[in-house]
Design a protein around this motif. Sequence first.
Motif, PDB file in Angstrom:
ATOM      1  N   ASP A  80     -40.121  76.416  24.400  1.00  0.00           N
ATOM      2  CA  ASP A  80     -39.996  77.379  23.313  1.00  0.00           C
ATOM      3  C   ASP A  80     -39.212  76.799  22.129  1.00  0.00           C
ATOM      4  N   GLY A  81     -38.152  76.041  22.448  1.00  0.00           N
ATOM      5  CA  GLY A  81     -37.361  75.428  21.384  1.00  0.00           C
ATOM      6  C   GLY A  81     -38.148  74.414  20.590  1.00  0.00           C
ATOM      7  N   THR A  82     -39.104  73.770  21.243  1.00  0.00           N
ATOM      8  CA  THR A  82     -39.917  72.742  20.591  1.00  0.00           C
ATOM      9  C   THR A  82     -40.927  73.327  19.619  1.00  0.00           C
ATOM     10  N   ILE A  83     -41.313  74.582  19.839  1.00  0.00           N
ATOM     11  CA  ILE A  83     -42.270  75.223  18.928  1.00  0.00           C
ATOM     12  C   ILE A  83     -41.607  76.387  18.172  1.00  0.00           C
ATOM     13  N   SER A  84     -40.277  76.459  18.213  1.00  0.00           N
ATOM     14  CA  SER A  84     -39.510  77.511  17.513  1.00  0.00           C
ATOM     15  C   SER A  84     -39.915  78.915  17.937  1.00  0.00           C
ATOM     16  N   ARG A  85     -40.255  79.080  19.196  1.00  0.00           N
ATOM     17  CA  ARG A  85     -40.526  80.409  19.753  1.00  0.00           C
ATOM     18  C   ARG A  85     -39.225  80.958  20.355  1.00  0.00           C
ATOM     19  N   GLU A  86     -38.945  82.233  20.112  1.00  0.00           N
ATOM     20  CA  GLU A  86     -37.736  82.888  20.614  1.00  0.00           C
ATOM     21  C   GLU A  86     -36.468  82.129  20.203  1.00  0.00           C
ATOM     22  N   VAL A  87     -36.493  81.590  19.002  1.00  0.00           N
ATOM     23  CA  VAL A  87     -35.334  80.907  18.441  1.00  0.00           C
ATOM     24  C   VAL A  87     -34.599  81.885  17.530  1.00  0.00           C
ATOM     25  N   ASN A  88     -33.286  81.830  17.529  1.00  0.00           N
ATOM     26  CA  ASN A  88     -32.473  82.792  16.781  1.00  0.00           C
ATOM     27  C   ASN A  88     -32.440  82.449  15.290  1.00  0.00           C
ATOM     28  N   PHE A  89     -33.054  83.314  14.484  1.00  0.00           N
ATOM     29  CA  PHE A  89     -33.042  83.139  13.032  1.00  0.00           C
ATOM     30  C   PHE A  89     -32.158  84.183  12.334  1.00  0.00           C
ATOM     31  N   ARG A  90     -31.331  84.919  13.099  1.00  0.00           N
ATOM     32  CA  ARG A  90     -30.455  85.913  12.472  1.00  0.00           C
ATOM     33  C   ARG A  90     -29.362  85.207  11.666  1.00  0.00           C
ATOM     34  N   PRO A  91     -29.334  85.385  10.345  1.00  0.00           N
ATOM     35  CA  PRO A  91     -28.399  84.625   9.504  1.00  0.00           C
ATOM     36  C   PRO A  91     -26.926  84.828   9.851  1.00  0.00           C
ATOM     37  N   LYS A  92     -26.552  86.041  10.285  1.00  0.00           N
ATOM     38  CA  LYS A  92     -25.144  86.325  10.535  1.00  0.00           C
ATOM     39  C   LYS A  92     -24.667  85.858  11.910  1.00  0.00           C
ATOM     40  N   ASP A  93     -25.578  85.505  12.798  1.00  0.00           N
ATOM     41  CA  ASP A  93     -25.185  85.043  14.129  1.00  0.00           C
ATOM     42  C   ASP A  93     -24.676  83.607  14.055  1.00  0.00           C
ATOM     43  N   LEU A  94     -23.562  83.350  14.735  1.00  0.00           N
ATOM     44  CA  LEU A  94     -23.029  81.990  14.739  1.00  0.00           C
ATOM     45  C   LEU A  94     -23.979  81.018  15.422  1.00  0.00           C
ATOM     46  N   SER A  95     -24.815  81.529  16.328  1.00  0.00           N
ATOM     47  CA  SER A  95     -25.748  80.660  17.058  1.00  0.00           C
ATOM     48  C   SER A  95     -27.096  80.533  16.355  1.00  0.00           C
ATOM     49  N   SER A  96     -27.233  81.114  15.180  1.00  0.00           N
ATOM     50  CA  SER A  96     -28.500  81.043  14.451  1.00  0.00           C
ATOM     51  C   SER A  96     -28.821  79.614  14.035  1.00  0.00           C
ATOM     52  N   VAL A  97     -30.101  79.248  14.105  1.00  0.00           N
ATOM     53  CA  VAL A  97     -30.507  77.915  13.648  1.00  0.00           C
ATOM     54  C   VAL A  97     -30.244  77.765  12.152  1.00  0.00           C
ATOM     55  N   LEU A  98     -30.170  78.876  11.440  1.00  0.00           N
ATOM     56  CA  LEU A  98     -29.913  78.823  10.004  1.00  0.00           C
ATOM     57  C   LEU A  98     -28.474  78.417   9.705  1.00  0.00           C
ATOM     58  N   ASN A  99     -27.612  78.516  10.693  1.00  0.00           N
ATOM     59  CA  ASN A  99     -26.222  78.087  10.535  1.00  0.00           C
ATOM     60  C   ASN A  99     -25.962  76.728  11.170  1.00  0.00           C
ATOM     61  N   GLY A 100     -27.023  76.099  11.679  1.00  0.00           N
ATOM     62  CA  GLY A 100     -26.889  74.812  12.349  1.00  0.00           C
ATOM     63  C   GLY A 100     -27.310  73.660  11.457  1.00  0.00           C
TER      64      GLY A 100
END
Length: 342
Positions: A80-100
């Motif tokens: 799933d991580g390899t195809i960005s399925r069920e990946v966290n895109f919530r901007p305010k979450d510290l674990s979001s990929v948008l904050n990585g």
Amino acid sequence: MQSSTFTRPITLCNQVVILDGLTGTGKTMFGPLVSSFDRVQNGRFEYMFEYLAISAQSGKLSEDASFTMLNLLADIKNYDGTISREVNFRPKDLSSVLNGAQSFKYLKQLFMADGAAAGERIKNEKPILFLVMHQILSCIHPLMKAFDKRLQIIEMTRHPLYLLDHWDSYIAMHGESPRDFTIWLEHNGKSIPWFAGGWEEKYLQASQFDKVIYSIDSLMQPVLEKAGNKEFDETIAFVPFEQFVLDPLPYVSTIETLLNTKATAATQKVLRSQKVPRKFINAGPQKNIYKRYGLKKQDKEVSHEQDYNRLLESAKKRSSVEAFAVVEMLSKQYEDRFGLWF
């Protein structure tokens, strides 16, 4: 007739790294750093791995079932991580990929082919599945059995005095709130967290602050034991929060060796964003989630020693004589194992 057992002799996931530590030890700070290393996927808070490990360790789940389900989950989450399925895109979450460090990579993967093409990418790129867990070291055997040499563990530690306020802000939710996602045990009609197993009555009878102390002690003992056992040297890297934020580079090198990978240009960016290295251990970013759990920015006019003594005196005032003796003992054990930073 003997029943068949569950099995999974072949796997898609080549390597698993777990970032573990008691709640409040700095995993949300350290997670983006690990994700910045070459081949490491964005960190995922996947509670089901914890639930399976706890269930297996307590004898509620058979070994073949836990082995199979843990490997299935790892393969699914890696895929799933390899195809960005069920990946966290919530901007305010510290674990979001948008904050990585790899946000563009995960956006790009949304448009890549799945199926055999994704399998071929996994084979060639050898992504490292990165899981973030909570105080799971006492139940680590099922995970080590399932993943064997494919597993490496980064264990965050922190002086117990600096965990007390964080735990005190949350512990009342255990067994009481449906928003607490910890496994509970039933004891005399009451719900208590899984880690109170074996001292259930003591947990129920204790004051809230004493509960905090006894819980931290119960969960930190397995950490201290394994930190002194050379058997785990090639599997577990221990990262004391205090030492890391003051002098991070030795631990960056340790993680490179443990995971057989390299830091990247993004690694330095993450360190800067976390204000590491820093002069004072609590001089990190003042995010709302940290404030919610009782973290206060350290006064620059107060030395590390003064801050330490303030927390010690506060613990003494808020705890019973018996519980404070545990604080003193646990503090000494931590300092003997990981040292003081002042």
